[in-house]
Design an enzyme around this catalytic site. Structure first.
Site, PDB file in Angstrom:
ATOM      1  N   ASP A 102       1.813   5.076  -8.227  1.00  0.00           N
ATOM      2  CA  ASP A 102       0.398   4.859  -7.882  1.00  0.00           C
ATOM      3  C   ASP A 102       0.236   4.350  -6.449  1.00  0.00           C
ATOM      4  O   ASP A 102       1.226   4.195  -5.717  1.00  0.00           O
ATOM      5  CB  ASP A 102      -0.197   3.889  -8.926  1.00  0.00           C
ATOM      6  CG  ASP A 102      -1.587   4.311  -9.369  1.00  0.00           C
ATOM      7  OD1 ASP A 102      -2.317   4.897  -8.554  1.00  0.00           O
ATOM      8  OD2 ASP A 102      -1.947   4.032 -10.533  1.00  0.00           O
TER       9      ASP A 102
ATOM     10  N   ASP B 257      -9.897   8.962 -10.674  1.00  0.00           N
ATOM     11  CA  ASP B 257      -9.595   9.042 -12.108  1.00  0.00           C
ATOM     12  C   ASP B 257     -10.624   9.865 -12.890  1.00  0.00           C
ATOM     13  O   ASP B 257     -11.828   9.755 -12.670  1.00  0.00           O
ATOM     14  CB  ASP B 257      -9.530   7.629 -12.705  1.00  0.00           C
ATOM     15  CG  ASP B 257      -8.330   6.859 -12.172  1.00  0.00           C
ATOM     16  OD1 ASP B 257      -7.615   7.385 -11.301  1.00  0.00           O
ATOM     17  OD2 ASP B 257      -8.118   5.726 -12.640  1.00  0.00           O
TER      18      ASP B 257
HETATM   19  C1  GLA Z   1      -4.914   4.300 -11.239  1.00  0.00           C
HETATM   20  C2  GLA Z   1      -4.449   5.708 -11.594  1.00  0.00           C
HETATM   21  C3  GLA Z   1      -4.604   5.929 -13.084  1.00  0.00           C
HETATM   22  C4  GLA Z   1      -3.819   4.885 -13.858  1.00  0.00           C
HETATM   23  C5  GLA Z   1      -4.247   3.486 -13.440  1.00  0.00           C
HETATM   24  C6  GLA Z   1      -3.351   2.407 -14.011  1.00  0.00           C
HETATM   25  O1  GLA Z   1      -6.293   4.152 -11.444  1.00  0.00           O
HETATM   26  O2  GLA Z   1      -5.177   6.666 -10.865  1.00  0.00           O
HETATM   27  O3  GLA Z   1      -4.175   7.234 -13.441  1.00  0.00           O
HETATM   28  O4  GLA Z   1      -2.444   5.068 -13.621  1.00  0.00           O
HETATM   29  O5  GLA Z   1      -4.220   3.341 -12.023  1.00  0.00           O
HETATM   30  O6  GLA Z   1      -3.755   1.129 -13.646  1.00  0.00           O
END
Ligand code: GLA
Length: 385
Positions: A129, A186
């Site tokens: 990430d 997301d």
């Molecule tokens: C980010 C990523 C998600 C997930 C969260 C976990 O938002 O884009 O896909 O992995 O972190 O905290």
């Protein structure tokens, strides 16, 4: 050195969309069991991936990441062994910054030791990430660090970058060794999110391909508002099965990795039919990994039926017609626009990848009415008329 990892878009399951922080070894084992029993594994889904919130808030005395013993009492090595015993692969999560997005320790300045830890545990996939990025060091270098660490850790670990398209990810991500890269923020379990994510990536199809796939985010197919996280889903959210069908078809034809985000232990028949549609999966997993293109010269602005085409290894074409509008509408395309003049005496035999049957031969053009938010996915074979 990794061997042929990411030759086709990776497929599997990830804990985040439905469970977020609420993960533990029983869940992961149960998912692995169901991936085999339900037939998902036979369809090509192979990675079982734990996302954020798996570790303790501190490293151990030797500076190593440690699994939360309440969630994972047997430890990660034992869990990896279990997943492997099912013929599946095991994935974990870390982050390029100082902390993960949920505030757990992550791999900045620990890249090489963490890669060694993951290798020792038997990890096959690392989602990486982009939260809490330190000032003064460019993102591409952070991914190059972990890329180098993974490529030399003594184990084949697929590198799944998750920098959300930030800092022009598409321009430098291949250089890092990543086999897939998140290109968007997301996903949410609703139709608007699905359409917006897909649209945002269309002009970027040519910047991905074999060994480095554009990940439009994990699937929400089958979630039906079942997330424990209010942003992703939860009560009042969710899509119809028709919308999930279109979502799956779009991700497939655009070569996105297919990472399931629903609770596979409780799939409806409709969810199974979508996730296990082998005709659609074959389009996604086509060995040549050609980039798809939008046929409709009007582009993605406005509503209506949009047409996406992808050339396949055996000479066929995948054609997806997607009705983004809120009313039944007609989709039509002229073969001329795909490169086929009528004077050639050739046409296409159309196979419907959702009805699983051949529709017959067509010359010059193809026209179909499509319900709101629904799609038609064809496999078009060049034939003499
Ligand atoms: C980010 C990523 C998600 C997930 C969260 C976990 O938002 O884009 O896909 O992995 O972190 O905290």
């Amino acid at each position: 050195m990794p061997k042929n990892l990411g030759k086709t878009p990776p497929m599997g399951w990830n804990s985040w969309n439905t469970f977020t922080h609420a993960i533990n070894e029983e869940l992961v084992k149960g998912v692995a069991d169901v991936m085999v029993e339900s037939g998902l594994k036979d369809c090509g889904y192979e990675y079982v991936v734990i996302d954020d919130c798996w570790s303790l808030k501190e490293r151990d005395a030797n500076g190593r990441l440690q699994a939360d013993p309440e969630k994972f009492p047997s430890g990660m090595k034992a869990l990896a062994d279990y997943v492997h015993s099912k013929g599946l692969k095991f994935g974990m999560y870390s982050c390029a910054g100082t902390h993960t997005c949920a505030g757990y320790p992550s791999s900045f300045e620990h890249e090489f030791e963490d890669a060694a830890t993951f290798a020792e545990w038997g990890v096959d996939f690392l989602k990486y990430d982009y939260c809490f990025k330190p000032e003064g060091i460019p993102g591409h270098l952070l991914y190059k660090r972990m890329g180098m660490a993974l490529r030399n850790c003594g184990r084949d670990i697929l590198f799944s970058a998750c920098s959300w398209g930030a800092d022009n990810t598409h321009d430098w991500i291949r250089q890092t060794g990543a086999q897939m890269f998140r290109s968007t923020g997301d996903i949410q379990d609703n139709w608007n999110s699905i359409v917006n994510l897909a649209k945002s990536q269309f002009d970027r199809q040519s910047q991905q391909g074999v060994y480095c796939w554009n990940d439009i985010d994990m699937l929400v197919v089958g979630m039906h508002g079942g997330s424990n996280n209010g942003f992703i889903g939860g009560d009042g959210m969710g899509c119809t099965d028709i919308e999930y069908k279109s979502h799956f078809s779009m991700w497939a034809i655009m070569n996105s990795p297919l990472m399931i985000g629903c609770d596979v232990r409780n799939m409806t028949d409709a969810t199974k039919e979508i996730l296990m549609n082998k005709d659609i999966i074959a389009i996604n997993q086509d060995p040549e990994g050609r980039a798809a293109y939008v046929l409709d010269s009007s582009g993605w602005a406005g509503i209506g039926v949009k047409i996406i085409i992808k050339a396949l290894e055996n000479g066929d074409y995948a054609v997806g017609l997607f009705n983004f509008g809120d009313h039944r509408a007609q989709g039509t395309f002229a073969f001329w626009d795909m490169g086929l003049p009528t004077a050639s005496g050739l046409g296409f035999e159309m196979y419907d990848c959702w009805e699983h049957k051949t529709e017959g031969k067509f010359s010059e053009r193809y026209t179909v009415d499509i319900d709101a938010h629904d799609c038609k996915v064809l496999r078009a074979k060049l034939v003499k008329m």
